[in-house]
Motif scaffolding. Structure first.
Motif, short mmCIF file in Angstrom:
data_model
loop_
_atom_site.label_atom_id
_atom_site.label_comp_id
_atom_site.label_asym_id
_atom_site.label_seq_id
_atom_site.Cartn_x
_atom_site.Cartn_y
_atom_site.Cartn_z
N LEU A 96 0.82 -1.21 0.00
CA LEU A 96 0.00 0.00 0.00
C LEU A 96 0.86 1.26 0.00
O LEU A 96 0.46 2.29 -0.55
CB LEU A 96 -0.95 -0.02 1.20
N GLU A 104 -6.22 1.16 -1.50
CA GLU A 104 -6.38 1.17 -0.04
C GLU A 104 -6.39 -0.21 0.60
O GLU A 104 -6.23 -0.31 1.82
CB GLU A 104 -7.68 1.91 0.33
N LYS A 105 -6.61 -1.27 -0.16
CA LYS A 105 -6.68 -2.61 0.43
C LYS A 105 -5.97 -3.62 -0.47
O LYS A 105 -5.75 -3.38 -1.66
CB LYS A 105 -8.14 -3.06 0.60
N ARG A 288 -10.29 2.79 -3.77
CA ARG A 288 -11.34 3.37 -2.95
C ARG A 288 -12.73 3.19 -3.57
O ARG A 288 -13.70 2.88 -2.88
CB ARG A 288 -11.04 4.86 -2.76
#
Length: 421
Positions: A96, A104-105, A288
């Motif tokens: 990240l 974001e993940k 996102r």
């Protein structure tokens, strides 16, 4: 007693071979840097990184040590539900930090096909959960390669790889090949907009594409292609999946080709270079917009070895090497050296194009390239023939002398197939 080659031919079906008619294998015994040795002691310069997966080269003791240390601590436990392990957590945090803006993940996988399966399913799930269940169509491209799973093969636009497997995933639409020899950006963008208008943007879940076509011939798109495609997708609220299985982790001189092209996809699919192939490992980086659409959804999806602690430990050590040895910068320098060396081949009548981005290089011929692959191998160089293309993707640690050997041997055999004598 049977030889290894005989045992191989008797007992193994290799990928992309004819069932019942095995070729005698080349059996590799060891590797170091950009060199491989077979069981007979013959050496080969590795011009393909296997399947372009080993940026830090072969035989790195740091990666063996990382794997051994983690196996002694914890070899494996499932990461399903609320189970986790420290290497996977540390790797996610590192990825990240390296990823482009908006990511974001992380969802871990074991390889590229699984990554594209994941991204396609997640795109459809996100649209469904957001109250748009009619958004199921995946836009893909002719000559794109996304893997051999059910969904990933469905998005692969290479006909010979799809033949004989029956009906594949529905609602996949193919667009033109992003190759300047065939289409300019205006034509490609106009086709994309026309197809969206024809299908209806409210039926399209996502667009998937490789930044540079890999199996399709190491083909970079026209320079302004990706920013203009991204603009069309965002304007029509279509998710953007960038398949960086080959390009991520230094291959084009950046951590991600998204940086090279100045784009911010909604998902980035990675594998191969994340662990340099020492352990099967991959990761889907999720942005996102996908997370907002899918917020609250149950993601009933996963693979036994997701977030494998040994794979994650090796990947962390691999990223350390890439940073410590400044291999991203080296990919740029060596890419220019090799491309400049190969460029005189473009003057030959039977060569359509010589091209490259970083250490992704391709030579497109007007005929099948298999004899170039065979001739190079006889001369101690591993290259890959993909139809009419010779594709090259050596380790980022290849030396100047080895790079020059690659240029010399490839040039010899490309010239030879055009010589009527």
């Amino acid at each position: 007693m049977s030889t290894l080659a005989e045992l191989d031919m008797a007992g193994i079906i290799h990928p992309h071979t004819t069932i019942g008619a095995p070729d005698r294998p080349v059996i590799f015994a060891r590797g170091a840097g950009a060199v491989l040795w077979d069981v007979d002691g013959k050496s080969y310069v590795d011009g393909t990184c296997g399947l372009w997966q080993c940026p830090v080269g072969h035989g790195r003791p740091e990666l063996a040590a990382a794997a051994a240390a983690q196996i002694r601590r914890l070899e494996f436990f499932s990461s399903f539900n609320d189970y986790s392990n420290e290497p996977a957590i540390r790797l996610a945090e590192r990825l990240l930090r390296l990823a482009p803006a908006g990511i974001e993940k992380v969802f871990f996988t074991n390889g590229g096909s699984e990554g594209n399966e994941t991204a396609i399913k997640l795109a459809r799930l996100a649209q469904y959960h957001a109250g748009r269940p009619e958004r199921t169509v995946i836009l893909a491209r002719t000559a794109g390669y996304h893997g051999m799973g059910g969904g990933s093969l469905s998005a692969t636009g290479i006909d010979r790889l799809r033949q004989g497997f029956g009906p594949l995933l529905p609602d996949v639409e193919f667009l033109g090949k992003p190759h300047a020899l065939e289409h300019d950006t205006d034509t490609l963008v106009a086709e994309l907009e026309a197809r969206i208008a024809e299908l209806g943007a409210d039926r399209i879940a996502a667009f998937i594409g490789e930044p540079v076509l890999g199996v399709g011939g190491m083909v970079p798109p026209p320079p302004d292609y990706w920013p203009r495609v991204q603009e069309v997708l965002r304007r029509n609220d279509i998710l953007f999946i960038l398949d960086e299985i080959v390009t991520a982790f230094g291959r084009v001189g950046h951590w991600f080709a998204a940086e090279y092209y100045g784009i911010e996809p909604d998902m980035i699919v990675t594998a191969k270079g994340i662990s340099s192939g020492y352990i099967p490992m991959g990761a889907v980086l999720i942005g996102r917009r996908v997370l907002e659409l899918a917020d609250g959804a149950m993601f009933s999806h996963g693979f036994t070895y997701n977030g494998h602690p040994v794979g994650a430990a090796v990947a962390l050590a691999n990223l350390d090497i890439l940073e410590r040895e400044d291999l991203l910068a080296r990919a740029k320098v060596l890419g220019v050296r090799i491309l400049d060396g190969l460029m005189p081949l473009s003057e030959l009548d039977h060569v359509r194009e010589v091209r490259g981005v970083g250490l992704m290089l391709g030579i497109e011929l007007d005929r099948d390239a298999a004899s170039v692959q065979a001739g190079a191998r006889a001369d101690g160089l591993i290259v890959r023939a993909a139809g009419n293309n010779i594709v090259l993707s050596p380790p980022l640690v290849i030396t100047d002398d080895q790079a020059d050997t690659l240029v010399r041997v490839v040039s010899k055999h490309v010239r030879a197939i055009g010589d009527p004598g």
